[in-house]
Design a protein around this motif. Sequence first.
Motif, short mmCIF file in Angstrom:
data_model
loop_
_atom_site.label_atom_id
_atom_site.label_comp_id
_atom_site.label_asym_id
_atom_site.label_seq_id
_atom_site.Cartn_x
_atom_site.Cartn_y
_atom_site.Cartn_z
N THR A 16 -2.13 11.20 -5.25
CA THR A 16 -0.55 12.03 -4.86
C THR A 16 -0.82 13.46 -6.05
OG1 THR A 16 -0.04 11.30 -7.73
CG2 THR A 16 0.43 10.09 -5.36
N THR A 17 -0.32 13.94 -6.02
CA THR A 17 -0.46 15.74 -6.55
C THR A 17 -0.55 15.71 -7.87
OG1 THR A 17 2.40 15.93 -6.61
CG2 THR A 17 0.80 16.97 -4.73
N ALA A 18 0.48 14.38 -8.90
CA ALA A 18 -0.02 13.54 -9.57
C ALA A 18 -1.57 13.11 -10.77
CB ALA A 18 1.68 13.09 -10.03
N GLY A 19 -1.46 12.52 -9.53
CA GLY A 19 -2.92 11.65 -9.99
C GLY A 19 -3.20 10.53 -9.67
N ALA A 20 -2.11 9.90 -9.59
CA ALA A 20 -1.88 8.64 -9.30
C ALA A 20 -2.71 8.49 -7.43
CB ALA A 20 -1.06 7.75 -8.92
N TYR A 21 -3.35 6.66 -7.73
CA TYR A 21 -3.41 6.92 -6.32
C TYR A 21 -2.81 5.32 -5.86
CZ TYR A 21 -8.12 8.47 -7.25
OH TYR A 21 -9.24 9.39 -7.64
N ILE A 22 -1.98 5.82 -4.16
CA ILE A 22 -1.72 4.78 -3.86
C ILE A 22 -2.42 4.22 -2.34
CG2 ILE A 22 0.64 6.40 -5.18
CD1 ILE A 22 0.98 7.86 -2.38
N ALA A 23 -1.49 3.83 -2.00
CA ALA A 23 -2.20 3.30 -0.53
C ALA A 23 -0.98 2.02 0.17
CB ALA A 23 -3.17 2.07 -0.46
N VAL A 24 -1.15 2.27 1.67
CA VAL A 24 0.10 2.05 2.15
C VAL A 24 -0.43 1.71 3.77
CG1 VAL A 24 1.96 3.30 1.17
CG2 VAL A 24 1.20 4.15 3.68
N GLN A 25 0.44 0.50 4.59
CA GLN A 25 -0.06 0.87 5.67
C GLN A 25 -0.47 1.95 6.73
OE1 GLN A 25 3.72 -1.25 6.87
NE2 GLN A 25 2.80 -0.02 9.13
N GLN A 26 -1.69 2.21 7.90
CA GLN A 26 -1.89 2.62 8.41
C GLN A 26 -1.42 3.93 9.70
OE1 GLN A 26 -6.14 3.28 9.89
NE2 GLN A 26 -5.61 5.46 10.31
N ARG B 78 11.64 0.57 9.28
CA ARG B 78 11.45 -0.64 8.47
C ARG B 78 10.07 -0.12 7.31
NH1 ARG B 78 7.28 -3.57 6.91
NH2 ARG B 78 5.87 -2.92 8.92
N ASN B 79 10.31 0.16 5.98
CA ASN B 79 9.35 0.42 5.05
C ASN B 79 7.84 0.07 5.14
OD1 ASN B 79 11.76 1.88 3.35
ND2 ASN B 79 11.87 -0.17 2.38
N LEU B 80 7.08 0.78 5.87
CA LEU B 80 5.22 0.57 4.94
C LEU B 80 4.99 -0.41 4.04
CD1 LEU B 80 4.49 4.09 4.56
CD2 LEU B 80 4.49 3.02 7.56
N THR B 81 4.14 -1.64 4.31
CA THR B 81 3.57 -2.74 3.54
C THR B 81 2.66 -1.63 2.81
OG1 THR B 81 2.95 -3.91 5.25
CG2 THR B 81 1.71 -3.81 3.34
N VAL B 82 3.38 -1.71 1.35
CA VAL B 82 2.15 -1.22 0.58
C VAL B 82 1.57 -1.88 -0.05
CG1 VAL B 82 2.65 -0.10 -1.80
CG2 VAL B 82 4.64 0.30 -0.69
N TYR B 83 0.02 -1.18 -1.11
CA TYR B 83 -1.19 -2.22 -1.25
C TYR B 83 -1.21 -1.37 -3.16
CZ TYR B 83 -1.58 -3.60 3.50
OH TYR B 83 -0.81 -3.68 4.63
N LYS B 84 -1.93 -2.88 -3.40
CA LYS B 84 -2.23 -1.97 -5.00
C LYS B 84 -3.15 -1.38 -5.25
CE LYS B 84 -0.12 -6.40 -6.51
NZ LYS B 84 -0.09 -7.88 -6.13
#
Length: 141
Positions: A73-83, A123-129
């Motif tokens: 993210t622009t704040a520097g955090a890593y995020i992951a969701v289904q493609q 429907r929302n995306l699947t989010v991963y840690k």
Amino acid sequence: MDRKEFLSTIGITAASFALINCIGCSKKSDSASGSVTGPTGVDFTLDLSLSSNSALLSNGGYLASNGVIVAKTTAGAYIAVQQSCTHESYPLIYQGSSQQFYCNNHGSAFTEAGVVKNSPANRNLTVYKTTLTGTSLRVFS
């Protein structure tokens, strides 16, 4: 070839391209309910010191791996969701400046938390840690 033949040929070509695009829009989703879910049992690690993963060193950068979009993210955090978009399984992109995941095919948009912002997705995306240890970024369910 005279002008009339030329214009006729151009018209047929344009109609062919339009037909191909319409056929692409009728792509069926992977599930009977009309929505697409993300991969399950996700657990992989990205080595951020490798050039193939260098997009994740910049805020706003992203890459796709194992059916998952991983972004910084622009704040520097890593995020992951289904493609894949939950509407019809088309690949998403990450737009860091807009802080969203976006489907270029039908215009669906999702927040960085995977929540639907724009339809036609419903429907929302699947989010991963994600966990960062040194230069190893683990993405998991």
